[in-house]
Design an enzyme around this catalytic site. Sequence first.
Site, mmCIF file in Angstrom:
data_model
loop_
_atom_site.group_PDB
_atom_site.id
_atom_site.type_symbol
_atom_site.label_atom_id
_atom_site.label_comp_id
_atom_site.label_asym_id
_atom_site.label_seq_id
_atom_site.Cartn_x
_atom_site.Cartn_y
_atom_site.Cartn_z
ATOM 1 N N GLU A 145 -25.560 12.858 -5.688
ATOM 2 C CA GLU A 145 -25.349 11.760 -4.743
ATOM 3 C C GLU A 145 -24.879 10.503 -5.475
ATOM 4 O OE1 GLU A 145 -27.379 10.060 -0.624
ATOM 5 O OE2 GLU A 145 -28.643 11.126 -2.078
ATOM 6 N N TYR A 215 -25.459 19.406 -5.278
ATOM 7 C CA TYR A 215 -26.018 18.530 -4.251
ATOM 8 C C TYR A 215 -25.802 19.228 -2.918
ATOM 9 C CZ TYR A 215 -26.670 14.443 -1.242
ATOM 10 O OH TYR A 215 -27.116 13.580 -0.274
ATOM 11 N N ASP A 255 -30.204 18.620 -6.261
ATOM 12 C CA ASP A 255 -30.877 18.332 -4.996
ATOM 13 C C ASP A 255 -30.618 19.524 -4.087
ATOM 14 O OD1 ASP A 255 -31.742 17.411 -2.563
ATOM 15 O OD2 ASP A 255 -31.017 15.360 -2.905
#
Length: 256
Positions: A145, A215, A255
């Site tokens: 991010e 991500y 993530d």
Amino acid sequence: MARNWFFGLSSRVLMLAVAGLLVLSYLTIVVNPAQAWLVTILGLMFVPLSFVNFLLILWAAKRRSKAIVIPLLAFLPSLFFLGRYVQFGGDGVSEKAPETLKIISYNVGRFALHDADGVDSSKECADSIFEFIRRQDADIVCLQETKMQAGQLDLEFLGYKSFWNYADKKGYSGTAIYTKHEPMSVSYGIGIDEHDHEGRVITLEMPDFYLICVYTPNSQDELRRLDYRMQWEDAFREYLLGLKASGKGVIVCGDL
């Protein structure tokens, strides 16, 4: 006698000056050179200062001068920092991974380039990321991010090579990897156009393993993007299985 006294005093002043500058050059370890031009200059002076300081040690030793303690005290810490300042060939990134690696992963969405009022906070962003990487001292740092575009901010750090995957959409998604070890190859995305416009995956091929920084897409409010998320999961799983089939280890971080 006055001449000898003056010569002795001058040599001590020279030793103190060189030792002081050498110690100050160590600041590039704890201060971001991109944000302080003086630190950058001192860092560039590390090698010649170390050489002059070493000559002063030899000179003082030959004369059996007690002042030898000055250049010695300045020189000894440089043995620890030498590997960080001097890069023997290439860009200082090792091509061979050690037996053990410290790999960390961090979602850095808070490092957005603008605050809630739209004020440019790029300097604070660079300082925050620099401090995080310096404090962790990891072999490989994976970031998610990042929300940045190519050329938006200079975030290169001594001893690391960086790889960035940017989303087509400005200020959205994005991943990055900082590594002390030169990868054999680097790929961006998973090879499926539908999934490769948001900068979500970077893969480094190392001699014994693949490292993937990812991500994962969010399903969003009221699961508006759940169908796409499930398609992504299937495609990403197939991508990982394809890497595993090569016989190398596969390390996935990010993530998820």
